[in-house]
Design a protein around this motif. Structure first.
Motif, mmCIF file in Angstrom:
data_model
loop_
_atom_site.group_PDB
_atom_site.id
_atom_site.type_symbol
_atom_site.label_atom_id
_atom_site.label_comp_id
_atom_site.label_asym_id
_atom_site.label_seq_id
_atom_site.Cartn_x
_atom_site.Cartn_y
_atom_site.Cartn_z
ATOM 1 N N ILE A 615 4.884 8.499 33.679
ATOM 2 C CA ILE A 615 5.808 7.416 34.001
ATOM 3 C C ILE A 615 5.335 6.133 33.316
ATOM 4 N N ARG A 616 6.268 5.233 33.096
ATOM 5 C CA ARG A 616 5.938 4.017 32.354
ATOM 6 C C ARG A 616 4.807 3.206 33.005
ATOM 7 N N PRO A 617 4.814 2.969 34.340
ATOM 8 C CA PRO A 617 3.712 2.212 34.926
ATOM 9 C C PRO A 617 2.340 2.836 34.665
ATOM 10 N N ALA A 618 2.283 4.179 34.656
ATOM 11 C CA ALA A 618 1.002 4.835 34.375
ATOM 12 C C ALA A 618 0.570 4.594 32.932
ATOM 13 N N ILE A 619 1.510 4.655 32.012
ATOM 14 C CA ILE A 619 1.196 4.425 30.599
ATOM 15 C C ILE A 619 0.714 2.991 30.393
ATOM 16 N N VAL A 620 1.429 2.042 30.991
ATOM 17 C CA VAL A 620 1.040 0.638 30.832
ATOM 18 C C VAL A 620 -0.315 0.376 31.486
ATOM 19 N N ALA A 621 -0.531 0.935 32.668
ATOM 20 C CA ALA A 621 -1.805 0.725 33.352
ATOM 21 C C ALA A 621 -2.965 1.297 32.550
ATOM 22 N N ARG A 622 -2.778 2.479 31.965
ATOM 23 C CA ARG A 622 -3.832 3.055 31.132
ATOM 24 C C ARG A 622 -4.069 2.195 29.900
ATOM 25 N N ALA A 623 -2.996 1.666 29.307
ATOM 26 C CA ALA A 623 -3.162 0.794 28.146
ATOM 27 C C ALA A 623 -3.956 -0.458 28.508
ATOM 28 N N ARG A 624 -3.696 -1.026 29.699
ATOM 29 C CA ARG A 624 -4.444 -2.219 30.102
ATOM 30 C C ARG A 624 -5.904 -1.877 30.376
ATOM 31 N N TYR A 625 -6.128 -0.684 30.908
ATOM 32 C CA TYR A 625 -7.518 -0.262 31.123
ATOM 33 C C TYR A 625 -8.242 -0.134 29.798
ATOM 34 N N PHE A 626 -7.592 0.436 28.800
ATOM 35 C CA PHE A 626 -8.240 0.568 27.495
ATOM 36 C C PHE A 626 -8.479 -0.803 26.860
ATOM 37 N N THR A 627 -7.538 -1.736 27.098
ATOM 38 C CA THR A 627 -7.751 -3.103 26.616
ATOM 39 C C THR A 627 -8.979 -3.710 27.279
ATOM 40 N N SER A 628 -9.151 -3.456 28.583
ATOM 41 C CA SER A 628 -10.320 -4.008 29.273
ATOM 42 C C SER A 628 -11.613 -3.431 28.720
ATOM 43 N N MET A 629 -11.571 -2.207 28.178
ATOM 44 C CA MET A 629 -12.755 -1.631 27.546
ATOM 45 C C MET A 629 -13.158 -2.445 26.318
ATOM 46 N N VAL A 630 -12.143 -2.904 25.571
ATOM 47 C CA VAL A 630 -12.429 -3.728 24.397
ATOM 48 C C VAL A 630 -13.122 -5.013 24.808
ATOM 49 N N LYS A 631 -12.645 -5.627 25.903
ATOM 50 C CA LYS A 631 -13.177 -6.921 26.316
ATOM 51 C C LYS A 631 -14.639 -6.843 26.747
ATOM 52 N N ILE A 632 -15.103 -5.662 27.169
ATOM 53 C CA ILE A 632 -16.517 -5.543 27.519
ATOM 54 C C ILE A 632 -17.331 -4.941 26.372
ATOM 55 N N GLY A 633 -16.684 -4.739 25.199
ATOM 56 C CA GLY A 633 -17.422 -4.352 24.004
ATOM 57 C C GLY A 633 -17.382 -2.888 23.631
ATOM 58 N N ASP A 634 -16.616 -2.068 24.357
ATOM 59 C CA ASP A 634 -16.574 -0.632 24.057
ATOM 60 C C ASP A 634 -15.401 -0.346 23.114
ATOM 61 N N LEU A 635 -15.520 -0.767 21.859
ATOM 62 C CA LEU A 635 -14.411 -0.697 20.914
ATOM 63 C C LEU A 635 -14.102 0.727 20.478
ATOM 64 N N THR A 636 -15.125 1.521 20.206
ATOM 65 C CA THR A 636 -14.909 2.870 19.686
ATOM 66 C C THR A 636 -14.178 3.743 20.703
ATOM 67 N N GLU A 637 -14.622 3.697 21.946
ATOM 68 C CA GLU A 637 -13.972 4.491 22.986
ATOM 69 C C GLU A 637 -12.553 3.987 23.234
ATOM 70 N N ALA A 638 -12.362 2.683 23.160
ATOM 71 C CA ALA A 638 -11.026 2.132 23.352
ATOM 72 C C ALA A 638 -10.080 2.609 22.255
ATOM 73 N N LEU A 639 -10.541 2.620 21.001
ATOM 74 C CA LEU A 639 -9.702 3.075 19.892
ATOM 75 C C LEU A 639 -9.308 4.532 20.094
ATOM 76 N N ARG A 640 -10.264 5.369 20.444
ATOM 77 C CA ARG A 640 -9.964 6.781 20.673
ATOM 78 C C ARG A 640 -8.942 6.945 21.790
ATOM 79 N N SER A 641 -9.102 6.157 22.873
ATOM 80 C CA SER A 641 -8.201 6.259 24.015
ATOM 81 C C SER A 641 -6.792 5.804 23.653
ATOM 82 N N PHE A 642 -6.680 4.708 22.912
ATOM 83 C CA PHE A 642 -5.355 4.232 22.495
ATOM 84 C C PHE A 642 -4.670 5.258 21.591
ATOM 85 N N GLU A 643 -5.429 5.867 20.702
ATOM 86 C CA GLU A 643 -4.831 6.860 19.791
ATOM 87 C C GLU A 643 -4.338 8.081 20.565
ATOM 88 N N GLU A 644 -5.014 8.453 21.638
ATOM 89 C CA GLU A 644 -4.541 9.557 22.483
ATOM 90 C C GLU A 644 -3.323 9.153 23.305
#
Length: 781
Positions: A615-644
């Protein structure tokens, strides 16, 4: 809401002995009640708060107008009568200058009858307090008991009387003079506010020739304790003001918990552990006894033989309204005030921290743990109410407090936790989790009431106020669980007058009120157990919160905004408004990246687990979680997660859904930040073409992609082309988004950098002095 209004009337009868203390004593009463630092009242009448020697017609007109104005504005009314009084049989009269004796209703003010009539006519009055310093004033108090209870009960009004005498003459003004002295100087044995029941005891000692009488009604019955909101003055006593309790946001709670406090033996045990240097002490048990013990630590004067002065450096009372971040901020505030050098240590820790490490540090590390470790300062901390927190926040905070270096901590909990010492109060509730379950913050299980859970009638009484067609107040109160709910939100959600809401609250034994009777009043439930509110109640509460605390006003720091930050998402979730949960979290994020990371992890897991990942809220929430990974410095894992996530979003969302382009922009950004600028440029070129076709050339995400493409071009070494692309972008962004939009600003910065206009590189994208103003889904925002 919460305005306090005062009217003082000084009157003496020409046919009786003159009262030498008038009008001076009455003037002092008025000045004291109107002092913002003491009584906090405003005049009940437009012209003056003091009426001297009126005629009976003038007196009646003034009192009537005071009632009318206070009821119209739902204010609290204080009326003080100082002067001559008389009674004939059961009728008490306040005498005026031309009263003939014996008095009658045409020549004197028939107090009980007139007050009864005015209460019946002006039902929106938010509580009434009568202060009577008159001859034979005690008969009026008896009349209140005999005659006024019925009318007050029928009207549902709260009412208190404090009078100078029983049936003796009170002709020397002792009541008024001593009342003024105590209200002005405060009282060392009392807490945050001086109330009528307190003054009954104090004035009985100061005016031994008189008998002070106090009567209080909650709208249905006589109550000895009175209404917390009908206080007379703030306590200015140096004993109170210098205590740790006075500076505490929970000052009123500490006050109520320590009234008539009898120190248990367990208090000596806790103090002994602190004096011996025990690092962590768990005070374990059900009910309020553990809270009373910690309140005593904040107010040593209630047990001076047990608790040394200034034993503790910080005492925090947590409710469900609090978060780890807010609790850390309050601990840091108290330590900064009470521990020499802590504020400087906090600044030094931040200044010396590695930027990468600082980005990943949570609020507790930044505000408390890091400064203590860095400075080697020794502190003593106590925290109550941990069981009120949702499970995740409870576990995070308990773990942080247990691992705190250079600190002794006292933690009050319902069930045992790991600690160097445990002090038991009563029988612990076993088995069962400490924090309350249910709801997104507390866990995903759909809980049902236990068969032995108290019923609404047990907790709230058989008659519950309700607006037409809406949830009753008990349902709304349960929706807040153990959070500190602003009374204003209960008023807004119920559609009831503030007076009716406070009438309900004052009758509840399991409700604590902070800053009672003021616009900042909050209430919290204290009953152990789980609270199950209807989805309708949660939905109504959510709507009320959004009306009173719009996200654009978060900086105001009002109780309504604090409640919204902590509880709005929960209300929306329990109401089944899942899409609005994500929007709420988007708008109400923290400026601390690690706190956002924890929040989005919790909610994205919750939504996916209970609603599915498609559902859309789940997709958006996961995207925001991956964005929060970037903000704490985990860029590689965030990129992999966004691509999935991208193919899932492309399959489940419409082609013109902007969220697809938010995800694609984040991938483009992360590609060049992880060293793949060429791949990033290709990705963004395709993105610009697709976005222009589907959502339009002027859309924010299209313009954002153009900016990222210019940056990627510069990273590949073509600074001139990067500057040209930004120069083309700037007018388009200004037209579509405005000159102050972040895309416009960043385009200017990129152009300036490559044309050497500023001589400075673009700003560090990871700086986070404030949250992004707009879309929080941007990894580089």
């Amino acid at each position: 809401m919460g305005e306090r209004r005062a009217l003082v009337i000084a009157s003496q009868c020409g046919g009786l002995n003159l009262l030498s203390f008038l009008p001076g004593a009455a003037r002092e009463v008025a000045e004291t009640l109107l002092d913002p630092s003491i009584g906090g009242c405003v005049p009940a009448l437009p012209d003056t708060p003091l009426l001297v020697d009126p005629s009976v017609t003038e007196l009646d007109a003034a009192v009537t107008e005071a009632f009318e104005r206070a009821s119209a504005d739902e204010a609290t009314l204080f009326i003080a009568l100082v002067g001559h009084g008389e009674y004939t049989y059961d009728d008490f009269y306040f005498l005026v200058r031309d009263t003939t004796l014996p008095p009658n209703s045409r020549t004197a003010f028939l107090l009980a009858q007139r007050i009864r009539e005015l209460l019946a006519q002006h039902s929106l009055l938010d509580g009434l307090v009568l202060l009577l310093d008159t001859c034979h004033a005690g008969i009026a108090a008896r009349q209140a008991a005999d005659r006024w209870m019925r009318i007050v009960g029928e009207a549902g009004r709260r009412f208190e009387v404090l009078t100078a005498s029983d049936d003796r003459a009170a002709a020397n003004g002792c009541f008024s003079r001593q009342l003024v002295n105590v209200l002005r100087s405060g009282h060392p044995d009392l807490g945050s506010r001086l109330r009528c029941p307190d003054m009954k005891v104090v004035l009985s000692g100061l005016c031994p020739a008189q008998t002070a009488v106090h009567l209080a009604f909650d709208g249905r019955r006589e109550i000895a304790a009175g209404d917390e909101g009908l206080w007379l003055a703030k306590n200015t006593s140096e004993t109170w003001r210098s205590s740790l309790a006075a500076d505490n946001p929970a000052a009123d709670l500490i006050d109520s918990l320590t009234r008539d406090y009898v120190p248990p033996e367990e208090l000596r045990t806790v103090v002994g552990h602190l004096m011996m240097g025990t690092s962590t002490i768990a005070v374990v048990g059900p009910g309020l006894d553990k809270s009373r013990l910690l309140a005593a630590l904040a107010r040593p004067s209630v047990a001076p033989d047990v608790i040394p002065p200034r034993l503790m450096d910080a005492v925090v009372f947590v409710s469900a309204t609090d978060t780890v971040e807010r609790t850390a901020a309050e601990l840091a505030r108290q330590l900064g005030r009470n521990v020499r050098g802590f504020a400087d240590a906090a600044g030094a820790f931040e200044a010396s921290a590695d930027p990468v490490v600082w980005r990943g540090a949570d609020a507790f590390e930044r505000a408390v743990a890091g400064p203590l470790r860095h400075s080697q300062l020794k502190v003593r901390i106590a925290v109550d109410g941990l069981d009120n927190l949702p499970m995740v926040a409870h576990d995070r905070l308990v773990d942080a407090l247990q691992r705190l270096e250079n600190a002794q901590t006292v933690l009050a909990v319902r069930n045992p936790i790991t600690a160097q010492a445990r002090v038991w109060l009563g029988t612990p509730i076993l088995p069962g989790p400490g924090p309350q379950p249910g709801g997104a913050p507390g866990g995903s299980k759909s809980w049902q009431p236990m068969s032995d859970e108290p019923t609404d009638e047990d907790l709230y009484g058989s008659s519950l106020p309700t607006s037409k067609g809406g949830p009753d107040l008990a349902d709304l109160l349960k929706a807040g669980k153990n959070a500190r709910i602003p009374t204003s939100i209960l008023v807004e959600a119920s559609g009831l007058p503030v007076s009716a809401v406070r009438d309900f609250l004052v009758r509840q034994d399991h409700v604590q009120r902070l800053e009672p009777g003021t616009p900042r009043e909050t209430v919290a439930q204290t009953a152990d157990g789980l609270f199950f509110a209807s989805p309708r109640a949660h939905s109504v509460m959510a709507d009320a919160v959004m009306r009173l605390a719009p996200s654009e006003d978060r900086g105001s720091g009002t109780p309504e905004q604090m409640y919204a930050d902590a509880m709005l998402a929960e209300h929306l979730w329990q109401a089944g408004r899942v899409a609005e949960v994500v929007e709420c979290l988007d708008r109400r994020g923290s400026s601390v990246p690690a706190e956002n990371h924890a929040t989005w992890k919790l909610w994205s897991d919750q939504i996916v687990k209970t609603k599915g990942s498609r559902i859309r809220p789940a997709i958006v929430a996961r995207a925001r979680y991956f964005t929060s990974m970037v903000k704490i410095g985990d860029l590689t894992e965030a990129l992999r997660s966004f691509e999935e996530l991208l193919p899932v979003a492309q399959r489940r969302l419409s082609a013109d859904d902007p969220e697809i382009y938010v995800i694609r922009n984040n991938i483009g950004y992360l590609l060049f930040e992880t060293g793949n600028a060429g791949e990033s440029q290709n990705h963004l070129r395709a993105l610009i073409a697709d976005a222009t076709k589907t959502i339009g050339a002027a859309h924010e995400e299209t313009l954002h992609a153009r900016h990222l493409f210019a940056v990627a071009t510069g990273k590949l070494g073509d600074g001139n082309e990067s500057a040209r692309l930004s120069l083309e972008l700037i007018p388009d962004a200004e037209t579509a988004l405005g000159p102050d939009h972040e895309v416009t600003i960043n385009a200017r910065l990129n152009y300036d950098f490559y044309t050497a206009k500023s001589g400075n590189p673009p700003p560090d994208i990871f700086r986070e002095p404030t949250p992004p103003r707009r879309i929080r889904g941007r990894a580089e925002g």
